[in-house]
Design a protein around this motif. Structure first.
Motif, PDB file in Angstrom:
ATOM      1  N   ILE A 294       0.142   8.080   2.328  1.00  0.00           N
ATOM      2  CA  ILE A 294       0.951   7.460   3.377  1.00  0.00           C
ATOM      3  C   ILE A 294       1.555   6.154   2.880  1.00  0.00           C
ATOM      4  CG2 ILE A 294      -0.435   8.517   5.214  1.00  0.00           C
ATOM      5  CD1 ILE A 294      -1.445   5.681   5.868  1.00  0.00           C
ATOM      6  N   ASN A 295       2.468   5.622   3.641  1.00  0.00           N
ATOM      7  CA  ASN A 295       3.193   4.410   3.300  1.00  0.00           C
ATOM      8  C   ASN A 295       2.298   3.182   3.511  1.00  0.00           C
ATOM      9  OD1 ASN A 295       5.271   2.670   2.683  1.00  0.00           O
ATOM     10  ND2 ASN A 295       6.141   2.722   4.735  1.00  0.00           N
ATOM     11  N   MET A 296       1.419   2.932   2.532  1.00  0.00           N
ATOM     12  CA  MET A 296       0.498   1.806   2.609  1.00  0.00           C
ATOM     13  C   MET A 296       0.264   1.301   1.193  1.00  0.00           C
ATOM     14  SD  MET A 296      -3.102   1.645   4.667  1.00  0.00           S
ATOM     15  CE  MET A 296      -4.217   2.561   3.645  1.00  0.00           C
ATOM     16  N   ASP A 297       0.229  -0.009   1.025  1.00  0.00           N
ATOM     17  CA  ASP A 297      -0.017  -0.584  -0.299  1.00  0.00           C
ATOM     18  C   ASP A 297      -1.517  -0.704  -0.532  1.00  0.00           C
ATOM     19  OD1 ASP A 297       2.700  -0.887  -0.783  1.00  0.00           O
ATOM     20  OD2 ASP A 297       2.742  -2.961  -0.088  1.00  0.00           O
ATOM     21  N   TRP A 298      -1.964  -0.238  -1.682  1.00  0.00           N
ATOM     22  CA  TRP A 298      -3.363  -0.351  -2.089  1.00  0.00           C
ATOM     23  C   TRP A 298      -3.443  -1.443  -3.136  1.00  0.00           C
ATOM     24  CZ3 TRP A 298      -7.287   2.056   0.357  1.00  0.00           C
ATOM     25  CH2 TRP A 298      -6.927   3.080   1.242  1.00  0.00           C
ATOM     26  N   ILE A 299      -4.172  -2.504  -2.828  1.00  0.00           N
ATOM     27  CA  ILE A 299      -4.250  -3.669  -3.697  1.00  0.00           C
ATOM     28  C   ILE A 299      -5.495  -3.563  -4.581  1.00  0.00           C
ATOM     29  CG2 ILE A 299      -4.313  -6.200  -3.769  1.00  0.00           C
ATOM     30  CD1 ILE A 299      -1.831  -5.039  -2.283  1.00  0.00           C
ATOM     31  N   PRO A 300      -5.309  -3.545  -5.897  1.00  0.00           N
ATOM     32  CA  PRO A 300      -6.474  -3.463  -6.782  1.00  0.00           C
ATOM     33  C   PRO A 300      -7.258  -4.778  -6.793  1.00  0.00           C
ATOM     34  CG  PRO A 300      -4.454  -3.615  -8.065  1.00  0.00           C
ATOM     35  CD  PRO A 300      -4.038  -3.542  -6.623  1.00  0.00           C
ATOM     36  N   ALA A 301      -8.535  -4.676  -7.082  1.00  0.00           N
ATOM     37  CA  ALA A 301      -9.389  -5.857  -7.197  1.00  0.00           C
ATOM     38  C   ALA A 301      -9.149  -6.502  -8.555  1.00  0.00           C
ATOM     39  CB  ALA A 301     -10.845  -5.473  -7.028  1.00  0.00           C
ATOM     40  N   THR A 302      -8.534  -7.653  -8.527  1.00  0.00           N
ATOM     41  CA  THR A 302      -8.307  -8.411  -9.757  1.00  0.00           C
ATOM     42  C   THR A 302      -9.474  -9.369  -9.975  1.00  0.00           C
ATOM     43  OG1 THR A 302      -7.161 -10.167  -8.568  1.00  0.00           O
ATOM     44  CG2 THR A 302      -5.798  -8.327  -9.387  1.00  0.00           C
ATOM     45  N   VAL A 303      -9.500  -9.992 -11.120  1.00  0.00           N
ATOM     46  CA  VAL A 303     -10.521 -11.003 -11.393  1.00  0.00           C
ATOM     47  C   VAL A 303     -10.393 -12.142 -10.379  1.00  0.00           C
ATOM     48  CG1 VAL A 303     -11.277 -12.744 -13.062  1.00  0.00           C
ATOM     49  CG2 VAL A 303     -10.728 -10.432 -13.835  1.00  0.00           C
ATOM     50  N   GLU A 304      -9.171 -12.540 -10.077  1.00  0.00           N
ATOM     51  CA  GLU A 304      -8.943 -13.625  -9.109  1.00  0.00           C
ATOM     52  C   GLU A 304      -9.471 -13.239  -7.722  1.00  0.00           C
ATOM     53  OE1 GLU A 304      -4.817 -14.662  -8.604  1.00  0.00           O
ATOM     54  OE2 GLU A 304      -5.337 -16.626  -7.779  1.00  0.00           O
TER      55      GLU A 304
END
Length: 138
Positions: free
Chosen positions: A68-78
């Motif tokens: 679906i139209n949704m952004d998945w944000i990866p877990a960065t070090v920050e």
């Protein structure tokens, strides 16, 4: 968006399911812009084991969600370091809540978390929206 809303969508029955489904349909049609931490998928896995949801069902539901139209944000070090800092500063007991707050603070211009969990009220700069209220506006 937080796991409680997505889990309600995955489960066959949940008091939050009608609201979750409405929000996700609105996102899919472009009426609302959603983002979620990729950590949601990991928490869904743990919750599914606890609730007895089989892996095949979980996988098919997650596959549908990522389409679906949704952004998945990866877990960065920050994001990870911010999450741990939030846990210390605001006495958060859940690493997942901390990840969602950190993701909202660092990746969402509105700094908003859609959740029924009031824990986000402890963290300055985070706005929590109840999924029932969000669904009513759609």
């Amino acid at each position: 968006m937080e796991t409680d809303v997505i889990l309600a969508h995955v489960k066959e029955r949940d008091w939050l399911k009608p609201y979750a489904d409405k929000i996700l349909r609105a996102a899919d049609s472009g009426r609302i812009k959603l983002c979620a931490s990729c950590e949601v998928i990991l928490e869904l896995y743990y919750m599914s084991i606890k609730l007895g949801i089989d892996m095949e069902t979980l996988l098919s539901k997650v596959a549908a969600l990522i389409s679906i139209n949704m952004d998945w944000i990866p877990a960065t070090v920050e994001i990870s370091l911010t999450a741990m800092t939030l846990m210390l500063e605001y006495n958060l007991s859940s690493i997942f809540d901390a990840y969602y707050a950190a993701t909202a603070l660092l990746s969402d211009p509105d700094r908003t978390v859609i959740s029924t969990d009031s824990i986000y009220g402890r963290i300055p700069g985070i706005k929590r929206k109840d999924p029932r209220e969000v669904a009513e506006l759609l």
